[in-house]
Design an enzyme around this catalytic site. Structure first.
Site, PDB file in Angstrom:
ATOM      1  N   ASP A   7      76.672  50.162  66.538  1.00 26.88           N
ATOM      2  CA  ASP A   7      76.426  50.940  65.335  1.00 26.88           C
ATOM      3  C   ASP A   7      76.008  52.340  65.806  1.00 26.88           C
ATOM      4  O   ASP A   7      75.668  52.535  66.976  1.00 26.88           O
ATOM      5  CB  ASP A   7      75.305  50.273  64.526  1.00 26.88           C
ATOM      6  CG  ASP A   7      74.896  51.096  63.324  1.00 26.88           C
ATOM      7  OD1 ASP A   7      75.760  51.430  62.506  1.00 26.88           O
ATOM      8  OD2 ASP A   7      73.698  51.426  63.226  1.00 26.88           O
ATOM      9  N   ASP A 170      71.043  47.870  64.113  1.00 22.39           N
ATOM     10  CA  ASP A 170      69.631  48.101  63.776  1.00 22.39           C
ATOM     11  C   ASP A 170      69.274  47.694  62.358  1.00 22.39           C
ATOM     12  O   ASP A 170      68.157  47.980  61.906  1.00 22.39           O
ATOM     13  CB  ASP A 170      69.285  49.589  63.966  1.00 22.39           C
ATOM     14  CG  ASP A 170      69.901  50.472  62.893  1.00 22.39           C
ATOM     15  OD1 ASP A 170      69.171  51.246  62.257  1.00 22.39           O
ATOM     16  OD2 ASP A 170      71.129  50.381  62.686  1.00 22.39           O
TER      17      ASP A 170
END
Length: 221
Positions: A7, A170
């Protein structure tokens, strides 16, 4: 080929101050001041532009929050594009970790819910775009994370195989994406929502990028 997909916001780079700044610019343009705090609202920043706008309009007791978010989102993107790298920095050790993976023969890519054009611009300005074999954004495909299709596309574009890959993220969105794709998820433990990461039950937690190589080696067969 073994593949590691990252990400972007909150995982590879701390983009929170520039994201909050763009959202606050929307509120200031409407005469509302700056209702978002770059420190205490950093975790919301990593949930995306709409989440920040929703939070701000909620604090302002706006009578039609969702309509206001829809109206301001394109303006938010314009503000963000103009100052996309004013405060943004890669997390300590991220570049070295990516280089070590590449040197060991891993493919490396990015799967983000940031629009692809903005993600490309940011990675170029940070000087690291050439380190990644793929980049799939929120608008690359008709669907976005947590649908597994963008993740699979990121792996395939990088030349890897999904069953020999891992996602580094996250948020719960990354965790759910990995589950939908049937791959391990590693969540970072150094962002503003670090305390909540263990509750998401990832395959592993990453406290510092210095630990990534050994951790990935254990997760990918």
């Amino acid at each position: 080929m073994r593949t590691v997909i990252f990400d972007l916001d909150g995982t590879l780079a701390d983009t929170s101050r520039d994201l909050i700044g763009a959202a606050n610019a929307c509120f200031a343009g409407l005469g509302h001041g700056m209702p978002l705090d770059p420190v205490t609202d950093a975790a919301t920043a990593f949930q995306g532009g709409r989440a920040m706008l929703r939070l701000g309009f909620g604090r302002l007791d706006h009578p039609a929050v969702e309509d206001a978010v829809t109206e301001q989102f394109p303006i938010f993107l314009d503000h963000y594009a103009r100052d996309i790298d004013r405060h943004t920095r890669l997390y300590p050790g991220a570049v070295a970790a990516v280089d070590r993976l590449r040197d060991a023969g891993y493919a490396v890519g990015i799967c983000t819910n940031k629009p692809e054009g903005l993600a490309e611009t940011l990675m170029r300005r940070l000087g690291v775009r050439d380190r990644f074999d793929s980049l799939i954004g929120a608008d690359t495909l008709p669907v976005r994370k947590p649908d597994p299709a963008p993740y699979r596309a990121a792996v395939e574009q990088a030349g890897g195989a999904v069953d020999r890959s891992v996602l580094i993220g996250d948020t719960v969105t990354d965790r759910d994406t990995a589950r939908a794709a049937g791959v391990p998820c590693v969540l970072v433990g150094f962002g503003p929502a670090a305390a909540a990461m263990p509750d998401l039950a990832p395959a592993a937690l990453l406290s510092h990028y210095d630990d990534l190589f050994d951790l990935v080696g254990r997760l990918i067969p």
